[in-house]
Write an enzyme that holds these catalytic residues in place. Structure first.
Site, PDB file in Angstrom:
ATOM      1  N   ASP A 270       0.783  -1.380   0.052  1.00 36.21           N
ATOM      2  CA  ASP A 270      -0.033   0.022   0.136  1.00 36.21           C
ATOM      3  C   ASP A 270       0.810   1.484  -0.094  1.00 36.21           C
ATOM      4  O   ASP A 270       2.151   1.228   0.247  1.00 36.21           O
ATOM      5  CB  ASP A 270      -0.801   0.059   1.167  1.00 36.21           C
ATOM      6  CG  ASP A 270      -2.051  -1.120   1.235  1.00 36.21           C
ATOM      7  OD1 ASP A 270      -2.018  -2.079   0.537  1.00 36.21           O
ATOM      8  OD2 ASP A 270      -2.769  -0.925   2.180  1.00 36.21           O
ATOM      9  N   HIS A 412       4.240  -2.138   2.823  1.00 40.78           N
ATOM     10  CA  HIS A 412       4.245  -0.601   2.139  1.00 40.78           C
ATOM     11  C   HIS A 412       5.319  -0.588   1.319  1.00 40.78           C
ATOM     12  O   HIS A 412       6.394  -0.680   2.126  1.00 40.78           O
ATOM     13  CB  HIS A 412       4.099   0.437   3.401  1.00 40.78           C
ATOM     14  CG  HIS A 412       2.727   0.195   4.065  1.00 40.78           C
ATOM     15  ND1 HIS A 412       2.486  -0.592   5.259  1.00 40.78           N
ATOM     16  CD2 HIS A 412       1.356   0.832   3.935  1.00 40.78           C
ATOM     17  CE1 HIS A 412       1.358  -0.526   5.656  1.00 40.78           C
ATOM     18  NE2 HIS A 412       0.551   0.472   4.880  1.00 40.78           N
TER      19      HIS A 412
END
Ligand code: ZN
Length: 459
Positions: A270, A412
């Site tokens: 993400d 991430h």
């Protein structure tokens, strides 16, 4: 192109003839308009006595039988109410009350009158009685939900409605009773009396007590037309604005048969894309025969176009993490739409296709957000908190510890430590019989028919 108009003079008789034809046309149009409009008058009655108050509003329509039925229904309830409170002492000098409201709705040539009666005869709360009178304006006959449905439509509608009501309880964090919901959504027309065809879907109301306790009140669900394609008859479907997520095949789709006997894990990234860290991840995926999923921020994809394009062309999945990473719970419908649409356009500009998977920031989503996006919601079941520890070994350990077949890992790619941690975990898990696939691949391999209103934590 030039068009030449030939001028012809009409005789006087011809002109009069034209005028009469025009006049007839206007008359026919006016008459037709009148037929299409529902004429009704409203009855408003108020009756006050020291011990009760009645306030009754209902319509009188162009259908004698329906008018009689409505009147009888209200009269019966009114009699019951008066019998119940007559002679009772009022509580705190407040008279008992009886209110009749109605909602009228016309769809094509079907008119629906929903009568709602609230009565207070003591106790904890109001009593509520609902009844619906639905008829064909042209023929006068009674209509129920089956009129709008394909032959086995009610069975299918009931299954979808059950799922929507479950989601409703989930989204509102209400305790649910599956048996109660099952009974209230069972495929009998009695359960589907209160519905309305709207621009964006079929709205169904479940009255208090139908699928849950009184405290839940009325439960409304809206099923988009795209989910009703073989359920509702085509003439009642309004699917102009319908955009079912199109699964655009990735140009480098892998042969999925190679993963048949493997345990599967989907690594997802993400908040990116990013520069060096995203590139490092892409550079190393082949080592582990891995493909992953990127939930990109719309605001960032333009900054790292090369990485996004390359990721997609390698066969990784590009999903949406919205544009500005805002909490969607705090936005109105327009705001939510903008966050989603802007991202889809930004991604499409780079890879030529819109994403169909979305990960809402913080995992915050509900039925309205899901319906607005029309995308598949992917959450996660392994969160190594990579953004917090920023240590590749610890991140790898946490992933390996929790790994199971079907897991979805949240990471991430804006942190180099997260990318390194993911690669380390792959190194270990590969020896343990795992294969690393995208969300798209995992759903396909596991034969899962994705649904817009679900949230997927693992497969
Ligand atoms: Zn995020």
């Amino acid at each position: 192109m030039v068009v030449e108009l030939k001028k012809k003079k009409l005789s006087i008789a011809g002109q009069i003839g034209m005028f009469i034809i025009l006049l007839l046309f206007i008359i026919v149009l006016l008459v037709w308009q009148n037929i299409k409009n529902i004429h009704y008058e409203e009855v408003n009655e108020i009756e006050e006595t020291p011990n009760y108050v009645l306030k009754i509003d209902y319509p009188i329509v162009d259908n004698k039988r329906i008018n009689k039925e409505i009147k009888k229904y209200i009269e019966d309830k009114r009699r019951e109410f008066i019998l119940a409170v007559d002679g009772l002492d009022t509580i705190m000098n407040e008279p008992y009350d009886f209110k009749v409201n109605y909602e009228m709705n016309t769809f094509q040539n079907i008119n629906t009158i929903h009568i709602i009666i609230y009565s207070y005869t003591g106790g904890n709360h109001y009593m509520r009685d609902d009844n619906v009178f639905r008829y064909n304006i042209d023929t006068g006959e009674n209509i129920d939900i089956n009129y709008f449905l394909e032959e086995t439509g009610l069975e299918d509608l009931s299954k979808i409605a059950y799922q929507y009501v479950l989601n409703y309880f989930d989204d509102n964090n209400e305790a649910l009773n599956e048996e109660w919901i099952k009974e209230g959504t069972e495929a009998i027309s009695e359960n589907y009396r209160f519905f309305e065809f709207r621009n964006n879907g079929l709205a169904i109301r479940f009255i208090p007590y139908q699928v849950g306790p009184w405290s839940m009140g009325e439960i409304n669900i809206l099923i988009p037309y795209k989910e009703l394609k073989k359920i509702v008859k085509p003439e009642f479907l309004n699917i102009e604005n319908d955009d079912v997520p199109v699964v655009a095949e990735n140009p480098n789709q892998r042969d999925l048969s190679q993963f048949k006997d493997k345990k599967l894990i989907a690594f997802t990234f993400d908040d990116g894309p990013s520069g060096a860290s995203t590139k490092k991840l892409l550079d190393n995926l082949d080592k582990y025969n891995a493909r992953v999923t990127f939930f990109c921020l719309g605001s960032r994809v333009g900054n790292f176009k090369e990485n996004v394009k390359r990721a997609y062309e390698m066969g990784n999945t590009i999903g949406s993490h919205t544009y500005n990473h805002l909490n969607l719970f705090k936005l109105d419908e327009e705001g939510i739409k903008k966050e989603i649409t802007d991202t889809n356009i930004a991604i499409e500009t780079i890879i030529g296709t819109k994403p169909i998977y979305i990960r809402p920031p913080y995992g915050n989503t509900n039925n309205d957000i899901k319906t607005t996006s029309g995308m598949y919601t992917i959450l996660w079941n392994i969160d190594p908190e990579d953004w917090k520890v920023k240590n590749a070994d610890k991140i790898a350990d946490r992933i390996v510890d929790k790994a199971r077949d079907g897991s979805i890992v949240l990471l991430h790619d804006i942190y180099m430590t997260s990318v390194e941690g993911a690669l380390k975990a792959m190194e270990i898990l590969e020896h343990d019989g795992y294969a690393f696939v995208t969300i798209d691949e995992m759903a396909k391999i596991k034969g899962i028919n994705l649904e817009i209103l679900k949230s997927y934590y693992s497969f």
